[in-house]
Design a protein around this motif. Structure first.
Motif, PDB file in Angstrom:
ATOM      1  N   GLY A 188       0.823  -1.194   0.000  1.00  0.00           N
ATOM      2  CA  GLY A 188       0.000   0.000   0.000  1.00  0.00           C
ATOM      3  C   GLY A 188       0.862   1.249   0.000  1.00  0.00           C
ATOM      4  O   GLY A 188       2.081   1.177   0.190  1.00  0.00           O
ATOM      5  N   SER A 189       0.224   2.398  -0.216  1.00  0.00           N
ATOM      6  CA  SER A 189       0.985   3.644  -0.222  1.00  0.00           C
ATOM      7  C   SER A 189       0.065   4.830   0.040  1.00  0.00           C
ATOM      8  O   SER A 189      -1.101   4.846  -0.367  1.00  0.00           O
ATOM      9  CB  SER A 189       1.673   3.841  -1.576  1.00  0.00           C
ATOM     10  OG  SER A 189       2.385   5.079  -1.608  1.00  0.00           O
ATOM     11  N   TRP A 190       0.620   5.817   0.721  1.00  0.00           N
ATOM     12  CA  TRP A 190      -0.006   7.132   0.789  1.00  0.00           C
ATOM     13  C   TRP A 190       0.252   7.842  -0.532  1.00  0.00           C
ATOM     14  O   TRP A 190       1.361   7.755  -1.081  1.00  0.00           O
ATOM     15  CB  TRP A 190       0.573   7.950   1.939  1.00  0.00           C
ATOM     16  CG  TRP A 190       0.197   7.426   3.297  1.00  0.00           C
ATOM     17  CD1 TRP A 190       0.961   6.661   4.126  1.00  0.00           C
ATOM     18  CD2 TRP A 190      -1.046   7.643   3.972  1.00  0.00           C
ATOM     19  NE1 TRP A 190       0.287   6.364   5.281  1.00  0.00           N
ATOM     20  CE2 TRP A 190      -0.953   6.968   5.221  1.00  0.00           C
ATOM     21  CE3 TRP A 190      -2.216   8.328   3.659  1.00  0.00           C
ATOM     22  CZ2 TRP A 190      -2.000   6.954   6.133  1.00  0.00           C
ATOM     23  CZ3 TRP A 190      -3.256   8.319   4.570  1.00  0.00           C
ATOM     24  CH2 TRP A 190      -3.144   7.649   5.800  1.00  0.00           C
ATOM     25  N   VAL A 191      -0.767   8.532  -1.033  1.00  0.00           N
ATOM     26  CA  VAL A 191      -0.651   9.236  -2.308  1.00  0.00           C
ATOM     27  C   VAL A 191      -1.207  10.650  -2.144  1.00  0.00           C
ATOM     28  O   VAL A 191      -2.421  10.856  -2.175  1.00  0.00           O
ATOM     29  CB  VAL A 191      -1.407   8.508  -3.430  1.00  0.00           C
ATOM     30  CG1 VAL A 191      -1.260   9.268  -4.752  1.00  0.00           C
ATOM     31  CG2 VAL A 191      -0.924   7.074  -3.579  1.00  0.00           C
ATOM     32  N   PRO A 192      -0.352  11.647  -1.936  1.00  0.00           N
ATOM     33  CA  PRO A 192      -0.839  13.033  -1.928  1.00  0.00           C
ATOM     34  C   PRO A 192      -1.088  13.500  -3.353  1.00  0.00           C
ATOM     35  O   PRO A 192      -0.360  13.120  -4.279  1.00  0.00           O
ATOM     36  CB  PRO A 192       0.314  13.808  -1.291  1.00  0.00           C
ATOM     37  CG  PRO A 192       1.533  12.987  -1.589  1.00  0.00           C
ATOM     38  CD  PRO A 192       1.086  11.553  -1.621  1.00  0.00           C
ATOM     39  N   PHE A 193      -2.128  14.312  -3.546  1.00  0.00           N
ATOM     40  CA  PHE A 193      -2.395  14.813  -4.885  1.00  0.00           C
ATOM     41  C   PHE A 193      -3.168  16.118  -4.806  1.00  0.00           C
ATOM     42  O   PHE A 193      -3.851  16.414  -3.826  1.00  0.00           O
ATOM     43  CB  PHE A 193      -3.162  13.786  -5.727  1.00  0.00           C
ATOM     44  CG  PHE A 193      -4.515  13.402  -5.201  1.00  0.00           C
ATOM     45  CD1 PHE A 193      -5.669  14.018  -5.674  1.00  0.00           C
ATOM     46  CD2 PHE A 193      -4.645  12.406  -4.252  1.00  0.00           C
ATOM     47  CE1 PHE A 193      -6.924  13.654  -5.212  1.00  0.00           C
ATOM     48  CE2 PHE A 193      -5.900  12.021  -3.772  1.00  0.00           C
ATOM     49  CZ  PHE A 193      -7.039  12.650  -4.247  1.00  0.00           C
ATOM     50  N   ILE A 194      -2.995  16.904  -5.860  1.00  0.00           N
ATOM     51  CA  ILE A 194      -3.778  18.118  -6.016  1.00  0.00           C
ATOM     52  C   ILE A 194      -4.669  17.940  -7.243  1.00  0.00           C
ATOM     53  O   ILE A 194      -4.277  17.299  -8.226  1.00  0.00           O
ATOM     54  CB  ILE A 194      -2.902  19.377  -6.177  1.00  0.00           C
ATOM     55  CG1 ILE A 194      -1.951  19.244  -7.371  1.00  0.00           C
ATOM     56  CG2 ILE A 194      -2.105  19.645  -4.911  1.00  0.00           C
ATOM     57  CD1 ILE A 194      -1.182  20.525  -7.685  1.00  0.00           C
ATOM     58  N   ASP A 195      -5.895  18.457  -7.170  1.00  0.00           N
ATOM     59  CA  ASP A 195      -6.773  18.432  -8.337  1.00  0.00           C
ATOM     60  C   ASP A 195      -7.277  19.839  -8.620  1.00  0.00           C
ATOM     61  O   ASP A 195      -7.365  20.677  -7.718  1.00  0.00           O
ATOM     62  CB  ASP A 195      -7.916  17.444  -8.160  1.00  0.00           C
ATOM     63  CG  ASP A 195      -8.705  17.682  -6.884  1.00  0.00           C
ATOM     64  OD1 ASP A 195      -8.518  18.725  -6.240  1.00  0.00           O
ATOM     65  OD2 ASP A 195      -9.523  16.815  -6.513  1.00  0.00           O
ATOM     66  N   TYR A 196      -7.592  20.099  -9.860  1.00  0.00           N
ATOM     67  CA  TYR A 196      -7.947  21.449 -10.277  1.00  0.00           C
ATOM     68  C   TYR A 196      -8.822  21.354 -11.517  1.00  0.00           C
ATOM     69  O   TYR A 196      -8.705  20.426 -12.324  1.00  0.00           O
ATOM     70  CB  TYR A 196      -6.688  22.263 -10.591  1.00  0.00           C
ATOM     71  CG  TYR A 196      -5.564  21.408 -11.140  1.00  0.00           C
ATOM     72  CD1 TYR A 196      -5.494  21.097 -12.502  1.00  0.00           C
ATOM     73  CD2 TYR A 196      -4.601  20.861 -10.291  1.00  0.00           C
ATOM     74  CE1 TYR A 196      -4.488  20.289 -13.001  1.00  0.00           C
ATOM     75  CE2 TYR A 196      -3.592  20.039 -10.779  1.00  0.00           C
ATOM     76  CZ  TYR A 196      -3.543  19.760 -12.143  1.00  0.00           C
ATOM     77  OH  TYR A 196      -2.561  18.931 -12.630  1.00  0.00           O
ATOM     78  N   ASP A 197      -9.757  22.281 -11.643  1.00  0.00           N
ATOM     79  CA  ASP A 197     -10.590  22.292 -12.836  1.00  0.00           C
ATOM     80  C   ASP A 197     -11.193  23.668 -13.057  1.00  0.00           C
ATOM     81  O   ASP A 197     -11.326  24.478 -12.136  1.00  0.00           O
ATOM     82  CB  ASP A 197     -11.699  21.232 -12.751  1.00  0.00           C
ATOM     83  CG  ASP A 197     -12.725  21.516 -11.668  1.00  0.00           C
ATOM     84  OD1 ASP A 197     -13.515  22.472 -11.818  1.00  0.00           O
ATOM     85  OD2 ASP A 197     -12.747  20.787 -10.664  1.00  0.00           O
ATOM     86  N   LEU A 198     -11.543  23.911 -14.290  1.00  0.00           N
ATOM     87  CA  LEU A 198     -12.273  25.099 -14.724  1.00  0.00           C
ATOM     88  C   LEU A 198     -13.571  24.606 -15.333  1.00  0.00           C
ATOM     89  O   LEU A 198     -13.562  23.855 -16.311  1.00  0.00           O
ATOM     90  CB  LEU A 198     -11.463  25.887 -15.751  1.00  0.00           C
ATOM     91  CG  LEU A 198     -12.230  26.945 -16.563  1.00  0.00           C
ATOM     92  CD1 LEU A 198     -12.745  28.054 -15.653  1.00  0.00           C
ATOM     93  CD2 LEU A 198     -11.348  27.519 -17.662  1.00  0.00           C
TER      94      LEU A 198
END
Length: 338
Positions: A188-198
């Motif tokens: 398993g793993s921790w997964v940091p992420f950013i999301d963005y949309d217009l």
């Protein structure tokens, strides 16, 4: 626009720095040298839940499109995964135009896997919505007899993406997202992420055109686990939570009214479960996912894109035709990130 260009430049610079072709390791088997095609059938169709007021004064309106199932085709090669989706009219639940109005849906997405980064970009175009919870709004309304309230001119276009990083180098996110790899041992793993949309909303009500533009950005932390059973089956749950911001601008176009701007703090949660069967040539599986997205507006809560959906897929891998391999190699010389 300069900010957007700068952001894209930073993202692709990072991908170029950390990107490298996938190869077999002790923990994973790579299929990067194979072309993989997949057919997906899922129920992840656009819906919006708008809420206002509290207690007895609470008001909810569920907007959905007249397409309950969509089909998508995916192709993977090297570090690229591309998917195009649409909602076929011949499927049951996609063609009840008389009661729910006519809807259209299409989207296109690309996902890149350079190193431990995951970069996703997508575009969606949806038009034609109806109010799904008519019984809540009008107790006298009867399904099958009375038509739904319709918004045929409501169009939603979204340009978005996400950037993720897998913290555990022994964990294969690609084995879950696109089945482009096979993870040999449970991990398993921790997964940091950013999301963005217009997102651009366009509608016409009583002859008056209106337009709303929304910018969303959020930071999230998720945990993914890939439980490998034997040599061909994996079960993979995941859960992610995050916070972010929403910035909106609304105006009525025809009467020249002033823009109405607003900013909100957002809370989001998403998760799911993937079960898959994999061989070097053939693969199939299913997924159940949920998304919940909320923000507070003057002490009354609004929830957007809160849904539970399922997906079934079947795929096949084969050696790339020479024209595909040679074309990719030529493009890779000009775009090293590939």
């Amino acid at each position: 626009m300069n900010f957007l260009k700068a952001g894209l430049l930073i993202v692709f610079s990072l991908l170029a720095i950390f990107g490298k072709a996938q190869t077999d390791t002790i923990n994973t088997k790579s299929y990067a040298d194979k072309v993989m095609i997949r057919v997906n059938l899922d129920t992840n169709i656009e819906s919006y839940v708008f809420s206002s007021g509290e207690g007895k004064n609470a008001f909810n309106m569920d907007l959905s499109i007249n397409n309950k199932t969509k089909t998508s085709f995916s192709i993977d090669y090297r570090i690229i995964s591309a998917t195009v989706s649409f909602a076929p009219r011949f499927l049951e639940g996609n063609n009840d135009d008389e009661m729910k109005g006519k809807s259209s849906y299409s989207d296109l997405s690309f996902r890149f896997f350079p190193g431990r980064f995951i970069q996703n970009v997508y575009y969606k175009n949806v038009k034609g919505f109806y109010v799904e919870n008519m019984k809540d709004l009008s107790p006298e309304w009867q399904e099958g007899r009375d038509p739904y309230i319709q918004f045929p001119d409501l169009r939603v276009q979204t340009f978005g993406g996400s950037t993720s990083y897998v913290l555990n180098k022994n964990f294969s996110a690609r084995s879950i997202y696109t089945q482009g790899e096979w993870q040999k041992k449970s991990s398993g793993s921790w997964v940091p992420f950013i999301d963005y949309d217009l997102t651009i909303f366009r509608n016409t009500i009583d002859g008056v055109k209106n337009k709303e533009i929304q910018y969303n950005i959020g930071g999230n932390m998720g945990y993914f686990y890939n439980w490998v059973i034997g040599k061909k089956v994996n079960i993979s749950p995941h859960l992610a939570i995050g916070i972010g911001g929403k910035f909106s601008s609304y105006r009525e176009i025809d009467n020249g009214s002033a823009k109405q701007n607003a900013q909100y703090a957002t809370i989001r949660m998403q998760g799911g479960l993937h079960v898959g069967y994999n061989t070097d040539r053939f693969l199939f599986g299913g997924k159940i996912n949920f998304k919940s997205y909320a923000y507070d507006q003057k002490n009354s809560q609004s929830v957007e894109n809160s849904n539970l959906y399922g997906l079934l897929y079947i795929g096949y891998r084969f050696a790339p035709p020479k024209v595909v391999k040679n074309t990719y190699d030529k493009v890779q010389k000009k775009i090293p990130v590939l």
